[in-house]
Design a protein around this motif. Structure first.
Motif, mmCIF file in Angstrom:
data_model
loop_
_atom_site.group_PDB
_atom_site.id
_atom_site.type_symbol
_atom_site.label_atom_id
_atom_site.label_comp_id
_atom_site.label_asym_id
_atom_site.label_seq_id
_atom_site.Cartn_x
_atom_site.Cartn_y
_atom_site.Cartn_z
ATOM 1 N N MET A 1 35.059 -45.488 -37.116
ATOM 2 C CA MET A 1 35.562 -46.196 -37.054
ATOM 3 C C MET A 1 37.078 -46.672 -36.316
ATOM 4 S SD MET A 1 37.171 -49.014 -38.387
ATOM 5 C CE MET A 1 38.904 -49.224 -38.639
ATOM 6 N N ALA A 2 37.116 -47.185 -36.101
ATOM 7 C CA ALA A 2 38.766 -46.859 -34.671
ATOM 8 C C ALA A 2 40.035 -46.271 -35.822
ATOM 9 C CB ALA A 2 38.692 -48.294 -33.982
ATOM 10 N N VAL A 3 40.475 -45.692 -34.961
ATOM 11 C CA VAL A 3 41.771 -44.981 -35.376
ATOM 12 C C VAL A 3 43.742 -45.551 -35.233
ATOM 13 C CG1 VAL A 3 43.678 -43.295 -35.482
ATOM 14 C CG2 VAL A 3 40.935 -42.918 -35.567
ATOM 15 N N PHE A 4 43.772 -46.141 -35.582
ATOM 16 C CA PHE A 4 44.462 -46.777 -35.671
ATOM 17 C C PHE A 4 46.421 -46.531 -35.932
ATOM 18 C CE2 PHE A 4 43.716 -51.301 -34.567
ATOM 19 C CZ PHE A 4 42.360 -51.514 -34.570
ATOM 20 N N ARG A 5 47.163 -46.405 -34.877
ATOM 21 C CA ARG A 5 48.374 -45.653 -34.702
ATOM 22 C C ARG A 5 49.253 -46.090 -34.488
ATOM 23 N NH1 ARG A 5 45.590 -41.716 -32.027
ATOM 24 N NH2 ARG A 5 46.040 -41.803 -29.622
ATOM 25 N N GLU A 6 50.836 -46.083 -35.135
ATOM 26 C CA GLU A 6 52.040 -45.892 -33.968
ATOM 27 C C GLU A 6 52.734 -45.410 -33.327
ATOM 28 O OE1 GLU A 6 54.199 -49.643 -35.411
ATOM 29 O OE2 GLU A 6 54.045 -49.321 -36.967
ATOM 30 N N TYR A 7 52.880 -46.047 -31.944
ATOM 31 C CA TYR A 7 53.478 -44.631 -30.988
ATOM 32 C C TYR A 7 54.950 -44.501 -31.681
ATOM 33 C CZ TYR A 7 55.044 -42.358 -26.898
ATOM 34 O OH TYR A 7 55.574 -41.629 -26.410
ATOM 35 N N ASN A 8 55.222 -43.667 -31.718
ATOM 36 C CA ASN A 8 56.484 -43.290 -31.694
ATOM 37 C C ASN A 8 57.184 -42.067 -30.844
ATOM 38 O OD1 ASN A 8 59.103 -43.085 -32.787
ATOM 39 N ND2 ASN A 8 58.909 -42.008 -34.673
ATOM 40 N N SER A 9 58.084 -42.352 -30.024
ATOM 41 C CA SER A 9 58.407 -42.290 -28.952
ATOM 42 C C SER A 9 59.400 -41.131 -28.717
ATOM 43 C CB SER A 9 59.074 -42.642 -27.282
ATOM 44 O OG SER A 9 60.173 -43.892 -27.787
ATOM 45 N N GLY A 10 60.020 -40.960 -30.006
ATOM 46 C CA GLY A 10 60.987 -40.313 -31.095
ATOM 47 C C GLY A 10 62.301 -40.756 -30.412
ATOM 48 N N LEU B 9 45.608 -56.360 -38.253
ATOM 49 C CA LEU B 9 44.887 -55.778 -37.081
ATOM 50 C C LEU B 9 43.645 -54.689 -36.839
ATOM 51 C CD1 LEU B 9 45.821 -56.406 -33.764
ATOM 52 C CD2 LEU B 9 47.195 -54.370 -34.168
ATOM 53 N N ALA B 10 43.757 -53.705 -38.089
ATOM 54 C CA ALA B 10 42.606 -52.954 -38.092
ATOM 55 C C ALA B 10 41.750 -53.782 -38.655
ATOM 56 C CB ALA B 10 42.863 -51.793 -38.835
ATOM 57 N N ALA B 11 41.340 -54.712 -39.070
ATOM 58 C CA ALA B 11 40.323 -55.156 -39.815
ATOM 59 C C ALA B 11 40.219 -56.062 -39.008
ATOM 60 C CB ALA B 11 40.968 -56.586 -40.921
ATOM 61 N N TRP B 12 40.760 -56.661 -38.529
ATOM 62 C CA TRP B 12 39.963 -57.859 -37.142
ATOM 63 C C TRP B 12 39.471 -56.363 -36.102
ATOM 64 C CZ3 TRP B 12 39.104 -61.958 -35.964
ATOM 65 C CH2 TRP B 12 39.953 -62.850 -36.653
ATOM 66 N N GLU B 33 46.596 -47.672 -30.519
ATOM 67 C CA GLU B 33 47.849 -46.417 -30.239
ATOM 68 C C GLU B 33 49.410 -48.503 -29.769
ATOM 69 O OE1 GLU B 33 48.947 -42.912 -28.943
ATOM 70 O OE2 GLU B 33 50.707 -43.706 -28.073
ATOM 71 N N LEU B 34 50.201 -48.399 -30.511
ATOM 72 C CA LEU B 34 50.482 -48.926 -31.025
ATOM 73 C C LEU B 34 52.021 -48.260 -30.239
ATOM 74 C CD1 LEU B 34 49.015 -51.076 -34.320
ATOM 75 C CD2 LEU B 34 49.888 -52.166 -32.207
ATOM 76 N N CYS B 35 52.616 -49.453 -29.691
ATOM 77 C CA CYS B 35 53.466 -49.019 -28.337
ATOM 78 C C CYS B 35 54.305 -50.195 -28.366
ATOM 79 C CB CYS B 35 52.718 -48.069 -27.103
ATOM 80 S SG CYS B 35 52.468 -49.210 -26.136
ATOM 81 N N ASP B 36 55.592 -50.092 -27.290
ATOM 82 C CA ASP B 36 55.978 -51.457 -27.243
ATOM 83 C C ASP B 36 56.693 -51.334 -25.777
ATOM 84 O OD1 ASP B 36 58.323 -48.634 -26.001
ATOM 85 O OD2 ASP B 36 59.268 -49.867 -27.666
ATOM 86 N N PHE B 37 57.003 -52.180 -25.227
ATOM 87 C CA PHE B 37 56.540 -52.647 -23.968
ATOM 88 C C PHE B 37 57.272 -51.484 -22.880
ATOM 89 C CE2 PHE B 37 60.881 -54.549 -21.023
ATOM 90 C CZ PHE B 37 59.957 -54.608 -19.945
ATOM 91 N N GLU B 38 58.258 -50.473 -23.437
ATOM 92 C CA GLU B 38 59.060 -49.556 -22.631
ATOM 93 C C GLU B 38 57.960 -48.520 -22.537
ATOM 94 O OE1 GLU B 38 61.526 -49.112 -20.639
ATOM 95 O OE2 GLU B 38 62.998 -50.694 -21.190
ATOM 96 N N ASP B 39 57.539 -48.418 -23.069
ATOM 97 C CA ASP B 39 56.130 -46.667 -23.445
ATOM 98 C C ASP B 39 54.955 -47.206 -22.485
ATOM 99 O OD1 ASP B 39 57.666 -45.663 -25.537
ATOM 100 O OD2 ASP B 39 56.770 -46.863 -27.036
ATOM 101 N N ILE B 88 41.253 -43.355 -25.790
ATOM 102 C CA ILE B 88 42.408 -44.208 -26.011
ATOM 103 C C ILE B 88 42.794 -45.319 -25.528
ATOM 104 C CG2 ILE B 88 45.691 -43.397 -26.277
ATOM 105 C CD1 ILE B 88 44.370 -40.468 -26.361
ATOM 106 N N ALA B 89 43.315 -46.189 -26.101
ATOM 107 C CA ALA B 89 43.678 -47.406 -25.446
ATOM 108 C C ALA B 89 44.827 -47.732 -26.656
ATOM 109 C CB ALA B 89 42.870 -48.618 -26.594
ATOM 110 N N TYR B 90 45.900 -48.537 -26.151
ATOM 111 C CA TYR B 90 47.157 -48.965 -26.112
ATOM 112 C C TYR B 90 47.417 -50.003 -25.746
ATOM 113 C CZ TYR B 90 48.147 -43.966 -23.528
ATOM 114 O OH TYR B 90 47.824 -42.968 -23.713
#
Lengths: 388, 462
Positions: A1-10, B9-12, B33-39, B88-90
């Motif tokens: 199962m894939a892992v989902f996480r939010e990136y936090n650049s801090g 998103l995880a369900a999809w 990994e969910l990131c914003d535009f700058e990242d 790893i994918a963003y």
């Protein structure tokens, strides 16, 4: 199962360091191209905030890559026919035999910099020592002092002696009233609280307007290098004067055997043939001063650059005109541009040197850009001396 | 994230993964990994890696990407995925739900490709990727921070190493032999040619256990492709310099499979995002968005080539004609060069509307079109410019130890080197080598010798 996480650049910006370094290298590239910029752009009469766009080459990531001479495959529309011309390669034209190659992958950055940045770069480039630079920016204010009464705190040089003695006497009188045993002869020293200091406010008074006459020989003998030097010279002087005066007007006078008032672009890009009468430029400047700039109201600066080639019959006339100019100007400078170091001293400059005794006349010689700063310094120290 | 939650998103993601498994894709554990535009821009500038050694070229890349984006010249990529285990994918938060779904499906295609394609399995070690790059970053930073070395020297070294980074061994995953070993093996094979006979016993060098006597030695024994490697071995470099050069070499080796499989990799991922999304039962509104974006991704690039487009069309064709087993086989054993050579045919050329152009004086003219006579020439031209084929082959042919002189030769195939670049690169090479370097090449079919001495002075002999 894939892992989902939010990136936090801090809040950390990881590319900041490399971006800064890249910009530093860009700046370095700009400095390398200063000659071109100063020689090509209209920068003299512009405001500090004006942005100029300058192309920078360099910062390329060199690798062995192929040029453009070879073929390839592309996606079309299905309607192409053999022999159709699909593109023209303009760049490769004029490609030399020597192998100075095509411009494949040429990345030209356009960076915008303000005139102020440019001035800083130039001052850097000239190795203007930091102390000097500070001094220049302080010239901006002319200090006058205004007395604003007295204070109990201050520095020793401003001690108001009379006032302090008065304070002491007052204290002594009141002591006598309060204390009957106090005798007249008893020693009564000064106290800290008696001391009074003059309170002074330094007032910044700006000097009035100034006008700079840039007079240049535009005859055929003034080539690109000479113009670059002349231009840099004017540019620096103009910048200096702008630090000093609120308003600085610039008048460009170009001359060969006759003189004309021109715009900045024209001034530096005009190439004329023919001979040289330096006096014509001076006469034109005098004419303009007469018409528009009353010496009683205006601070007038006139600088003339030339390569020293003057037709000999004009020398005496030029001399007379310089004398007149010196009478109406705060400062008159003659800069001789000689990038080849060819002349030791030209006849005209020898004439000026020998006969002109005017205090506000200065003569400088510029053979390359290293001379610009000393030349400017010479003029500026003269300017300061005249003020004192 | 607008209009959807992380849970959604995880369900999809879960449904996509299920379908991918059903289809037979075999992938590493996937991390999004969910990131914003700058990242995202940062990841893009630093080749997708969470940590990377510093160099101004990445700052330049960032600024360039940002400028392009600002002026709308290019959009951001929907996907950024790195060959690592776990993979790893963003995902960029600003994207719509459908774009995220599309991206996830696409990513599973790449993930499968990374795990199964021969070039990746032979040439990279996915489980070490992130650690390796982190370790490289740490080492480079340490050298830059070392007062006896300093940032500027590290930077200069990296400049030179980057300039030569693609002059490498073109066979992915091949172990490097030292020249010592090369001669030992050569000797042994020559010994074996001598028949076993007591009378000939003397022909063998008795007691030569190192086993290299009698073989004439040349350095390099054969033209050497790996310029950086050669310089670390025979140049005059300090340990830290060798280490940094090896870091650059390792990173290049890591990216080599991606350079060599751009068309296949993107084609494969596009094939699967299309297949998976078609099975997802998307609601009407999302379905339209899906077609819109899918068509954008595989849109032909007029005058140029879009690897997504070409790869997608070929895989589709193969799937239709030869079935699923065939495409799985192709994704395992081929690289772009062999893939195109084997599977590009007249029909596909026509569908892709390919043409071949050539340069005649100042003009590019159409040389061949996709028809019976022309398509083979088109295919060959395409193969020639694919992957490493787009990078000139330049090899060390001779090393003269007496005056520390290196002779390089460009394997000329009609394509001229870009001369400004070549001369500057040669300067880097001479700087790194700390000696004279000469490059033999041709320009307009005439031989050119470019010479650069240790003081970076160039001379060109016609």
């Amino acid at each position: 199962m894939a892992v989902f996480r939010e990136y936090n650049s801090g809040g950390k910006d990881r590319s900041a360091g490399d971006r800064r370094r890249h910009r530093q290298l860009v700046e370095k590239a700009i400095k390398k191209n200063l000659h071109e910029i100063v020689a090509e752009e209209s920068i003299i009469g512009q405001s500090k905030e004006k942005k100029i766009k300058i192309p920078i080459r360099g910062l390329k990531e060199y690798q062995f890559i192929y040029g453009r001479n070879h073929g390839g495959v592309g996606t079309g529309t299905g309607k192409e026919k053999r022999g159709d011309i699909i593109a023209k390669d303009l760049i490769s034209r004029g490609q030399g035999q020597g192998g100075a190659g095509t411009e494949e992958g040429e990345e030209i950055y356009e960076t915008e910099i303000t005139i102020e940045d440019l001035v800083n770069y130039i001052f850097d480039d000239l190795n203007l020592p930091y102390m000097e630079r500070k001094k220049l920016s302080q010239v901006e204010t002319v200090v006058s002092q205004k007395r604003l009464g007295y204070r109990t705190k201050g520095i020793p040089p401003r001690l108001a002696k009379k006032r302090s003695v008065m304070e002491k006497i007052k204290r002594r009188q009141s002591r006598r009233r309060a204390d009957p045993e106090f005798t007249k002869d008893e020693r009564f020293p000064f106290h800290e609280e008696d001391l009074r200091y003059r309170h002074i406010r330094e007032e910044k008074r700006r000097q009035t307007n100034a006008v700079v006459f840039c007079i240049m020989d535009t005859s055929g003998s003034m080539d690109h290098t000479k113009k670059y030097l002349a231009r840099s010279f004017y540019f620096l002087l103009y910048q200096y004067l702008r630090l000093k005066y609120t308003e600085v007007e610039v008048v460009f006078v170009a001359h060969t055997t006759t003189a004309r008032e021109v715009r900045e672009e024209e001034f530096f890009h005009r190439v004329e043939s023919g001979g040289t009468f330096i006096s014509s430029g001076y006469r034109k400047a005098l004419e303009i001063i007469e018409e528009r700039f009353n010496p009683a109201v205006w601070n007038i600066y006139a600088f003339h650059t030339s390569d020293g080639d003057n037709w000999s019959e004009d020398n005496e006339l030029a001399l007379a005109a310089v004398k007149e100019l010196c009478e109406v100007c705060n400062l008159f400078g003659y800069g001789e541009i000689d990038p080849d170091g060819f002349h030791i001293t030209s006849p005209i400059s020898r004439l000026f040197q020998d006969t002109l005794a005017e205090k506000n006349f200065a003569m400088v010689k510029i053979t390359d850009k290293e001379d610009l700063f000393p030349a400017m310094k010479k003029l500026l120290t003269l300017e300061e001396r005249l003020e004192e | 994230m607008s209009g959807y939650t992380l849970a959604e998103l995880a369900a999809w993601g879960e449904r996509i993964e299920e379908l991918a498994r059903e289809e037979g894709l075999n992938f590493y554990t996937q991390e999004f990994e969910l990131c914003d535009f700058e990242d995202m821009l940062c990841y893009q500038a630093y080749t997708g890696m969470p940590s990377h050694y510093p160099h101004w070229s990445f700052g330049k890349a960032y600024d360039r990407l940002k400028t392009l984006y600002k002026y709308n010249i290019s959009g951001l990529p929907y996907e950024m995925v790195i060959n690592a285990n776990p993979c790893i994918a963003y995902l960029m938060k600003e994207n719509s739900l459908l774009l995220q779904i599309l991206t996830m499906a696409h990513v599973y295609g790449h993930n499968d490709f990374f795990r199964n394609n021969r070039l990746f399995t032979a040439g990279t070690r996915a489980e070490l990727t992130v650690e390796t790059f982190k370790n490289h970053a740490r080492r480079v930073r340490e050298y830059a921070g070392d007062p006896s070395i300093g940032y500027e020297r590290v930077e200069q070294l990296l400049n030179a190493a980057h300039a030569l980074r693609y002059q490498i061994n073109r066979v992915v995953g091949e172990d490097r032999l030292s020249y010592e070993e090369y001669y030992r093996r050569k000797y042994r094979s020559e010994q074996e040619k001598i028949p076993e006979h007591p009378l000939l016993e003397e022909a063998r060098a008795p007691g030569d256990t190192a086993g290299t006597a009698g073989v004439k030695r040349r350095i390099p024994p054969q033209p050497e492709e790996e310029i950086l490697w050669f310089i670390t071995e025979y140049g005059d470099l300090e340990e830290w310099e060798k280490d940094i050069i090896n870091i650059v070499r390792e990173e290049t080796a890591y990216f080599l499979p991606q350079i060599e499989t751009k068309i296949m990799n993107e084609g494969w991922a596009s094939f699967w995002h299309y297949a998976l999304l078609s099975r997802l039962d998307l609601p009407e509104t999302l379905r339209w968005e899906f077609y819109k974006y899918h068509n954008q991704v595989i849109r032909p690039n007029p005058g140029g080539l879009n690897p997504y487009h070409i790869g997608f069309v070929i895989f589709n064709y193969l799937h239709e004609k030869e079935g699923k087993k065939k495409i799985f086989e192709a994704r395992e054993v081929e690289k772009d060069e062999s893939f195109l050579r084997r599977y590009l045919n007249l029909e596909i050329c026509k569908e892709l509307e390919l043409f071949e152009y050539m340069k005649k004086r100042d003009e590019y003219i159409v040389k061949e079109i996709a028809d019976e006579e022309g398509w083979k020439s088109i295919r060959n031209q395409l193969v020639k410019n694919t992957g490493l084929g787009a990078i000139p082959v330049i090899r060390i042919v001779e090393y003269r130890p007496l005056d520390h002189h290196l002779l390089l030769e460009h394997e000329y195939d009609g394509r001229d080197l870009e001369m400004n670049y070549a001369t500057e690169t040669l300067r880097y090479c001479a700087g790194l080598w700390k000696g004279k370097v000469t490059l033999k090449t041709s320009f307009n079919k005439e031989e050119r010798i470019i010479h650069c001495d240790e003081k970076s002075n160039l001379s060109i002999l016609l």
